[in-house]
Design a protein around this motif. Structure first.
Motif, PDB file in Angstrom:
ATOM      1  N   TRP A  30      49.282 -17.011 -16.404  1.00  0.00           N
ATOM      2  CA  TRP A  30      47.883 -17.202 -16.034  1.00  0.00           C
ATOM      3  C   TRP A  30      47.063 -17.525 -17.271  1.00  0.00           C
ATOM      4  CZ3 TRP A  30      44.501 -14.144 -18.587  1.00  0.00           C
ATOM      5  CH2 TRP A  30      45.009 -12.980 -19.150  1.00  0.00           C
ATOM      6  N   GLY A  31      45.922 -18.126 -17.023  1.00  0.00           N
ATOM      7  CA  GLY A  31      44.992 -18.450 -18.085  1.00  0.00           C
ATOM      8  C   GLY A  31      43.675 -18.888 -17.474  1.00  0.00           C
ATOM      9  N   ARG A  32      42.794 -19.405 -18.318  1.00  0.00           N
ATOM     10  CA  ARG A  32      41.499 -19.893 -17.848  1.00  0.00           C
ATOM     11  C   ARG A  32      41.175 -21.205 -18.549  1.00  0.00           C
ATOM     12  NH1 ARG A  32      38.992 -16.156 -14.702  1.00  0.00           N
ATOM     13  NH2 ARG A  32      39.659 -14.014 -14.940  1.00  0.00           N
ATOM     14  N   LEU A  33      40.665 -22.142 -17.775  1.00  0.00           N
ATOM     15  CA  LEU A  33      40.237 -23.418 -18.333  1.00  0.00           C
ATOM     16  C   LEU A  33      38.837 -23.238 -18.920  1.00  0.00           C
ATOM     17  CD1 LEU A  33      41.482 -25.702 -15.454  1.00  0.00           C
ATOM     18  CD2 LEU A  33      42.407 -25.604 -17.775  1.00  0.00           C
ATOM     19  N   ALA A  34      38.696 -23.498 -20.216  1.00  0.00           N
ATOM     20  CA  ALA A  34      37.414 -23.369 -20.899  1.00  0.00           C
ATOM     21  C   ALA A  34      36.670 -24.704 -20.939  1.00  0.00           C
ATOM     22  CB  ALA A  34      37.629 -22.849 -22.320  1.00  0.00           C
ATOM     23  N   PHE A  35      37.400 -25.791 -20.764  1.00  0.00           N
ATOM     24  CA  PHE A  35      36.822 -27.138 -20.752  1.00  0.00           C
ATOM     25  C   PHE A  35      37.701 -27.983 -19.846  1.00  0.00           C
ATOM     26  CE2 PHE A  35      37.087 -31.510 -22.323  1.00  0.00           C
ATOM     27  CZ  PHE A  35      35.774 -31.897 -22.200  1.00  0.00           C
ATOM     28  N   LEU A  36      37.070 -28.849 -19.054  1.00  0.00           N
ATOM     29  CA  LEU A  36      37.830 -29.693 -18.143  1.00  0.00           C
ATOM     30  C   LEU A  36      37.173 -31.058 -18.044  1.00  0.00           C
ATOM     31  CD1 LEU A  36      40.133 -29.875 -16.024  1.00  0.00           C
ATOM     32  CD2 LEU A  36      38.475 -29.070 -14.333  1.00  0.00           C
ATOM     33  N   SER A  37      37.966 -32.099 -18.260  1.00  0.00           N
ATOM     34  CA  SER A  37      37.535 -33.474 -18.041  1.00  0.00           C
ATOM     35  C   SER A  37      38.672 -34.162 -17.282  1.00  0.00           C
ATOM     36  CB  SER A  37      37.244 -34.179 -19.372  1.00  0.00           C
ATOM     37  OG  SER A  37      38.437 -34.590 -19.992  1.00  0.00           O
ATOM     38  N   PRO A  38      38.455 -35.388 -16.813  1.00  0.00           N
ATOM     39  CA  PRO A  38      39.523 -36.061 -16.063  1.00  0.00           C
ATOM     40  C   PRO A  38      40.802 -36.310 -16.867  1.00  0.00           C
ATOM     41  CG  PRO A  38      37.431 -37.117 -15.620  1.00  0.00           C
ATOM     42  CD  PRO A  38      37.199 -36.139 -16.748  1.00  0.00           C
ATOM     43  N   ARG A  39      40.696 -36.394 -18.186  1.00  0.00           N
ATOM     44  CA  ARG A  39      41.872 -36.725 -19.003  1.00  0.00           C
ATOM     45  C   ARG A  39      42.411 -35.568 -19.833  1.00  0.00           C
ATOM     46  NH1 ARG A  39      39.193 -41.867 -19.304  1.00  0.00           N
ATOM     47  NH2 ARG A  39      40.520 -43.390 -18.269  1.00  0.00           N
ATOM     48  N   GLU A  40      41.573 -34.540 -20.070  1.00  0.00           N
ATOM     49  CA  GLU A  40      42.024 -33.443 -20.920  1.00  0.00           C
ATOM     50  C   GLU A  40      41.342 -32.139 -20.549  1.00  0.00           C
ATOM     51  OE1 GLU A  40      41.213 -34.993 -24.780  1.00  0.00           O
ATOM     52  OE2 GLU A  40      39.079 -34.608 -24.626  1.00  0.00           O
ATOM     53  N   ALA A  41      41.873 -31.050 -21.124  1.00  0.00           N
ATOM     54  CA  ALA A  41      41.323 -29.726 -20.847  1.00  0.00           C
ATOM     55  C   ALA A  41      41.606 -28.815 -22.029  1.00  0.00           C
ATOM     56  CB  ALA A  41      41.946 -29.155 -19.578  1.00  0.00           C
ATOM     57  N   GLU A  42      40.886 -27.708 -22.050  1.00  0.00           N
ATOM     58  CA  GLU A  42      41.182 -26.629 -22.982  1.00  0.00           C
ATOM     59  C   GLU A  42      41.501 -25.401 -22.149  1.00  0.00           C
ATOM     60  OE1 GLU A  42      38.171 -26.159 -25.972  1.00  0.00           O
ATOM     61  OE2 GLU A  42      38.328 -28.256 -26.566  1.00  0.00           O
ATOM     62  N   LEU A  43      42.599 -24.768 -22.484  1.00  0.00           N
ATOM     63  CA  LEU A  43      43.123 -23.632 -21.740  1.00  0.00           C
ATOM     64  C   LEU A  43      43.218 -22.433 -22.668  1.00  0.00           C
ATOM     65  CD1 LEU A  43      44.631 -22.626 -19.100  1.00  0.00           C
ATOM     66  CD2 LEU A  43      46.727 -23.350 -20.256  1.00  0.00           C
ATOM     67  N   VAL A  44      42.789 -21.268 -22.187  1.00  0.00           N
ATOM     68  CA  VAL A  44      42.872 -20.023 -22.938  1.00  0.00           C
ATOM     69  C   VAL A  44      43.827 -19.102 -22.191  1.00  0.00           C
ATOM     70  CG1 VAL A  44      41.564 -18.051 -23.822  1.00  0.00           C
ATOM     71  CG2 VAL A  44      40.474 -20.305 -23.682  1.00  0.00           C
ATOM     72  N   SER A  45      44.779 -18.490 -22.914  1.00  0.00           N
ATOM     73  CA  SER A  45      45.761 -17.615 -22.278  1.00  0.00           C
ATOM     74  C   SER A  45      46.275 -16.577 -23.272  1.00  0.00           C
ATOM     75  CB  SER A  45      46.938 -18.448 -21.748  1.00  0.00           C
ATOM     76  OG  SER A  45      47.882 -17.626 -21.114  1.00  0.00           O
ATOM     77  N   HIS A  46      46.808 -15.488 -22.741  1.00  0.00           N
ATOM     78  CA  HIS A  46      47.484 -14.485 -23.582  1.00  0.00           C
ATOM     79  C   HIS A  46      48.905 -14.919 -23.910  1.00  0.00           C
ATOM     80  CE1 HIS A  46      45.024 -10.959 -24.214  1.00  0.00           C
ATOM     81  NE2 HIS A  46      44.598 -11.007 -22.972  1.00  0.00           N
ATOM     82  N   PHE A  47      49.408 -15.917 -23.201  1.00  0.00           N
ATOM     83  CA  PHE A  47      50.814 -16.302 -23.298  1.00  0.00           C
ATOM     84  C   PHE A  47      51.011 -17.416 -24.326  1.00  0.00           C
ATOM     85  CE2 PHE A  47      50.032 -14.579 -19.106  1.00  0.00           C
ATOM     86  CZ  PHE A  47      50.979 -13.569 -19.068  1.00  0.00           C
ATOM     87  N   GLU A  48      52.041 -17.267 -25.141  1.00  0.00           N
ATOM     88  CA  GLU A  48      52.331 -18.246 -26.185  1.00  0.00           C
ATOM     89  C   GLU A  48      53.216 -19.364 -25.639  1.00  0.00           C
ATOM     90  OE1 GLU A  48      54.036 -18.459 -30.753  1.00  0.00           O
ATOM     91  OE2 GLU A  48      54.380 -16.653 -29.571  1.00  0.00           O
ATOM     92  N   LEU A  49      52.771 -20.594 -25.855  1.00  0.00           N
ATOM     93  CA  LEU A  49      53.516 -21.786 -25.459  1.00  0.00           C
ATOM     94  C   LEU A  49      53.529 -22.758 -26.631  1.00  0.00           C
ATOM     95  CD1 LEU A  49      51.838 -22.216 -21.966  1.00  0.00           C
ATOM     96  CD2 LEU A  49      54.162 -21.403 -22.398  1.00  0.00           C
ATOM     97  N   PRO A  50      54.607 -23.511 -26.820  1.00  0.00           N
ATOM     98  CA  PRO A  50      54.690 -24.411 -27.970  1.00  0.00           C
ATOM     99  C   PRO A  50      53.956 -25.738 -27.741  1.00  0.00           C
ATOM    100  CG  PRO A  50      56.721 -24.520 -26.715  1.00  0.00           C
ATOM    101  CD  PRO A  50      55.868 -23.457 -26.071  1.00  0.00           C
ATOM    102  N   GLU A  51      53.473 -26.335 -28.838  1.00  0.00           N
ATOM    103  CA  GLU A  51      52.907 -27.680 -28.763  1.00  0.00           C
ATOM    104  C   GLU A  51      53.971 -28.626 -28.224  1.00  0.00           C
ATOM    105  OE1 GLU A  51      51.114 -29.019 -32.413  1.00  0.00           O
ATOM    106  OE2 GLU A  51      49.928 -27.182 -32.596  1.00  0.00           O
ATOM    107  N   GLY A  52      53.558 -29.586 -27.416  1.00  0.00           N
ATOM    108  CA  GLY A  52      54.482 -30.542 -26.827  1.00  0.00           C
ATOM    109  C   GLY A  52      55.023 -30.118 -25.474  1.00  0.00           C
TER     110      GLY A  52
END
Length: 104
Positions: free
Chosen positions: A24-46
């Motif tokens: 789970w997480g929360r979207l802090a910014f949302l546009s049609p092409r990109e977003a910013e996501l905040v989460s407690h869970f670690e995920l790698p770039e790519g």
């Protein structure tokens, strides 16, 4: 990427694999092409993720995105910069964002 910037966070389910439970997480910014996501869970770039969330009256399921950038803030949250991968899904997001935006 701005860390935790928004007045309204959109709850989101994050799927990373068919054989792993969703995160789970929360979207802090949302546009049609990109977003910013905040989460407690670690995920790698790519990493490719699939997001499920609601925006106004629209529900979105399995919106595919790639993690462009990942930063960890001082509170232990991970801030992800995402780019959406499917142009058709981006068009649906564009329409929902326009509908959910306050009119002047």
């Amino acid at each position: 990427m701005s860390l935790n910037r928004t007045d309204t966070l959109i709850p989101a389910v994050i799927k990373t694999s068919l054989d792993l439970p969703p995160l789970w997480g929360r979207l802090a910014f949302l546009s049609p092409r990109e977003a910013e996501l905040v989460s407690h869970f670690e995920l790698p770039e790519g990493k490719i993720v699939a997001l499920t969330f609601e925006l106004g009256r629209a529900s979105f399921e399995d919106i595919r995105a790639r993690i462009k950038k990942a930063l960890r803030d001082g509170d232990g949250y991970y801030n992800y910069s995402l780019v959406f991968l499917d142009p058709a899904q981006s068009e649906l997001l564009k329409a929902a964002i326009a509908e959910a935006s306050p009119r002047s």
